[in-house]
Design a protein around this motif. Structure first.
Motif, PDB file in Angstrom:
ATOM      1  N   ALA B  33      55.140 -23.895 -57.719  1.00 13.28           N
ATOM      2  CA  ALA B  33      54.909 -23.690 -56.279  1.00 13.28           C
ATOM      3  C   ALA B  33      53.649 -22.859 -56.054  1.00 13.28           C
ATOM      4  O   ALA B  33      52.867 -23.126 -55.137  1.00 13.28           O
ATOM      5  N   LEU B  34      53.432 -21.870 -56.906  1.00 12.58           N
ATOM      6  CA  LEU B  34      52.256 -21.011 -56.733  1.00 12.58           C
ATOM      7  C   LEU B  34      50.973 -21.771 -57.072  1.00 12.58           C
ATOM      8  O   LEU B  34      49.961 -21.630 -56.368  1.00 12.58           O
ATOM      9  N   ILE B  35      51.026 -22.597 -58.121  1.00 18.32           N
ATOM     10  CA  ILE B  35      49.844 -23.395 -58.470  1.00 18.32           C
ATOM     11  C   ILE B  35      49.531 -24.396 -57.348  1.00 18.32           C
ATOM     12  O   ILE B  35      48.368 -24.582 -56.974  1.00 18.32           O
ATOM     13  N   GLU B  36      50.584 -24.979 -56.792  1.00 11.59           N
ATOM     14  CA  GLU B  36      50.374 -25.918 -55.680  1.00 11.59           C
ATOM     15  C   GLU B  36      49.732 -25.195 -54.488  1.00 11.59           C
ATOM     16  O   GLU B  36      48.829 -25.722 -53.843  1.00 11.59           O
ATOM     17  N   ARG B  37      50.203 -23.970 -54.240  1.00 14.14           N
ATOM     18  CA  ARG B  37      49.645 -23.171 -53.144  1.00 14.14           C
ATOM     19  C   ARG B  37      48.167 -22.883 -53.399  1.00 14.14           C
ATOM     20  O   ARG B  37      47.342 -22.976 -52.501  1.00 14.14           O
ATOM     21  N   GLU B  38      47.832 -22.562 -54.657  1.00 16.51           N
ATOM     22  CA  GLU B  38      46.428 -22.276 -54.984  1.00 16.51           C
ATOM     23  C   GLU B  38      45.562 -23.505 -54.733  1.00 16.51           C
ATOM     24  O   GLU B  38      44.462 -23.408 -54.179  1.00 16.51           O
ATOM     25  N   HIS B  39      46.058 -24.671 -55.144  1.00 18.17           N
ATOM     26  CA  HIS B  39      45.295 -25.909 -54.931  1.00 18.17           C
ATOM     27  C   HIS B  39      45.103 -26.177 -53.438  1.00 18.17           C
ATOM     28  O   HIS B  39      44.025 -26.574 -53.010  1.00 18.17           O
ATOM     29  N   VAL B 102      55.102 -15.645 -62.007  1.00 24.41           N
ATOM     30  CA  VAL B 102      55.720 -15.035 -60.827  1.00 24.41           C
ATOM     31  C   VAL B 102      56.826 -14.085 -61.264  1.00 24.41           C
ATOM     32  O   VAL B 102      57.582 -14.388 -62.190  1.00 24.41           O
ATOM     33  N   ALA B 103      56.888 -12.926 -60.628  1.00 22.45           N
ATOM     34  CA  ALA B 103      58.025 -12.014 -60.819  1.00 22.45           C
ATOM     35  C   ALA B 103      58.333 -11.411 -59.460  1.00 22.45           C
ATOM     36  O   ALA B 103      57.440 -10.856 -58.819  1.00 22.45           O
ATOM     37  N   ALA B 104      59.578 -11.546 -59.036  1.00 20.38           N
ATOM     38  CA  ALA B 104      59.970 -11.051 -57.717  1.00 20.38           C
ATOM     39  C   ALA B 104      59.012 -11.634 -56.663  1.00 20.38           C
ATOM     40  O   ALA B 104      58.814 -12.844 -56.632  1.00 20.38           O
ATOM     41  N   ASN B 137      54.427 -12.835 -51.994  1.00 17.04           N
ATOM     42  CA  ASN B 137      55.204 -13.727 -51.149  1.00 17.04           C
ATOM     43  C   ASN B 137      55.650 -12.963 -49.905  1.00 17.04           C
ATOM     44  O   ASN B 137      56.465 -12.040 -49.993  1.00 17.04           O
ATOM     45  N   GLU B 138      55.075 -13.359 -48.767  1.00 13.45           N
ATOM     46  CA  GLU B 138      55.389 -12.693 -47.507  1.00 13.45           C
ATOM     47  C   GLU B 138      56.176 -13.666 -46.639  1.00 13.45           C
ATOM     48  O   GLU B 138      55.628 -14.653 -46.181  1.00 13.45           O
ATOM     49  N   HIS B 139      57.463 -13.402 -46.469  1.00 12.30           N
ATOM     50  CA  HIS B 139      58.351 -14.255 -45.656  1.00 12.30           C
ATOM     51  C   HIS B 139      58.298 -15.706 -46.126  1.00 12.30           C
ATOM     52  O   HIS B 139      58.208 -16.631 -45.303  1.00 12.30           O
ATOM     53  N   GLY B 140      58.309 -15.902 -47.453  1.00 13.35           N
ATOM     54  CA  GLY B 140      58.362 -17.260 -47.997  1.00 13.35           C
ATOM     55  C   GLY B 140      57.014 -17.927 -48.183  1.00 13.35           C
ATOM     56  O   GLY B 140      56.939 -19.066 -48.645  1.00 13.35           O
ATOM     57  N   VAL B 141      55.939 -17.240 -47.817  1.00 21.07           N
ATOM     58  CA  VAL B 141      54.597 -17.823 -47.952  1.00 21.07           C
ATOM     59  C   VAL B 141      53.759 -16.962 -48.901  1.00 21.07           C
ATOM     60  O   VAL B 141      53.700 -15.731 -48.738  1.00 21.07           O
ATOM     61  N   TRP B 142      53.125 -17.613 -49.885  1.00 22.38           N
ATOM     62  CA  TRP B 142      52.264 -16.865 -50.815  1.00 22.38           C
ATOM     63  C   TRP B 142      50.916 -16.576 -50.169  1.00 22.38           C
ATOM     64  O   TRP B 142      50.249 -17.487 -49.683  1.00 22.38           O
ATOM     65  N   LYS B 143      50.545 -15.289 -50.172  1.00 22.06           N
ATOM     66  CA  LYS B 143      49.234 -14.869 -49.636  1.00 22.06           C
ATOM     67  C   LYS B 143      48.520 -14.062 -50.715  1.00 22.06           C
ATOM     68  O   LYS B 143      49.145 -13.244 -51.392  1.00 22.06           O
TER      69      LYS B 143
END
Lengths: 165, 165
Positions: B33-39, B102-104, B137-143
């Protein structure tokens, strides 16, 4: 008081308690990582130096210069530090503007480092650069799993600024 | 009452799922999910959309490839990025040697970014740099709360290497 109201109060109390506990745990991690940063920088013995790093294959270092612009895996990182430690003598290191962001089993440290040393051949270097490090809590304690060190480019000259303040 | 019971049942199911799913599966999903967000973030073509990927607060710290040493806060980061979005045409990015963990609520990604396109004068742009991103992760969204982009310095010439692989 209705049971739902009692439940809500209990949840608020639990959340406040958990928040306080997390803040305290985060402060502990910040103290630990801050101390480790200073200790690890001072190590000039290769085994001591490597004790600060994860022994896993996912350890990756982005160094200041080529050919160590990207070093993958603990074995290659060890070779990198072995080479570096033979190149310099009488080093001094200073950490400036250290910020540590912990959460769970990860902690991130961002800082400027100021270093002086004598290179093979007698040339003295005095330099400052930016560093981002990711620490992971492993079986042997907190270990660096990623480090990125760099000089920013001065757009006026196209040259690296090796004395960032 | 029925609604309360349904919510309780959903909450219980979620807790149960978190215990039933093996930790490596959850970790793999979080990394993906984080890699997808980065892309997604890298593919943004407007500055407004790109800035949605960053922590909007003053806590954001950017170590960019250019001076100064750092840009503090979303406003300064936006001002730094503006010329790139104004000048670049048909930018294409790809990332190699990509990694995420990812951790926490804290995560990090890094990789080698390759950018091609043309500048406002029609001159080809072809750059390769190292990028490390720290996410929260802020309220379900990676920033992104910290970004570090840099080019290594070529030891032989003392110049910045903008095509380092």
């Amino acid at each position: 008081m209705r049971w739902s109201a009692m439940l809500a109060v209990a949840m608020v109390v639990m959340m406040v308690g958990a928040g306080t506990a997390k803040a305290s745990a985060d402060d502990d991690v910040k103290t630990q990582i801050g101390a480790l940063e200073r200790k690890c920088l001072s190590y000039m013995d290769i085994d001591q130096k490597m004790s600060c790093y994860s022994s896993s294959d996912d350890l990756v270092i982005f160094g200041l210069t080529n050919p160590e612009s990207a070093v993958y895996g603990a074995k290659a990182v060890r070779a990198f530090f072995e080479r570096m430690l033979t190149l310099i003598s009488d080093p001094t290191f200073e950490i400036i503007n250290l910020e540590i962001i912990p959460d769970g089993d990860l902690a991130v440290a961002i800082m400027t480092q100021h270093a002086t040393a004598t290179l093979q051949g007698g040339r003295h270097i005095d330099t400052s650069f930016r560093v981002t490090e990711v620490w992971r809590k492993e079986a042997g304690g907190w270990k660096i799993v990623h480090a990125h060190s760099s000089y920013p480019i001065d757009p006026n000259t196209g040259a690296p600024n090796i004395h960032v303040q | 009452m029925r609604k309360t019971r349904s919510l309780a049942a959903i909450a219980a199911a979620l807790v149960l799922i978190s215990f039933v799913l093996p930790a490596p599966v959850q970790a793999a999903d979080a990394k993906a999910a984080l890699i997808e967000r980065e892309h997604q973030c890298l593919a943004q073509t407007t500055l407004d959309a790109a800035m949605e990927c960053y922590d909007p607060s003053d806590a954001l710290v950017l170590y960019d490839a250019n001076t100064p040493r750092e840009f503090d806060g979303a406003k300064a980061v936006r001002t730094n990025f503006q010329p790139a979005y104004d000048d670049m045409k048909n930018p294409k990015y790809d990332i190699s040697a990509e990694h995420a963990e990812v951790a926490a609520k804290l995560g990090y990604t890094f990789g080698i970014v390759h950018l091609t396109g043309t500048d406002k004068a029609g001159k080809p742009v072809d750059l390769t740099w190292r990028s490390t991103n720290i996410w929260r992760n802020e309220h379900g969204v990676w920033k992104m709360i910290h970004e570090h982009n840099s080019f290594p310095v070529d030891m032989a010439t003392g110049k910045v290497d903008m095509q380092s692989k």
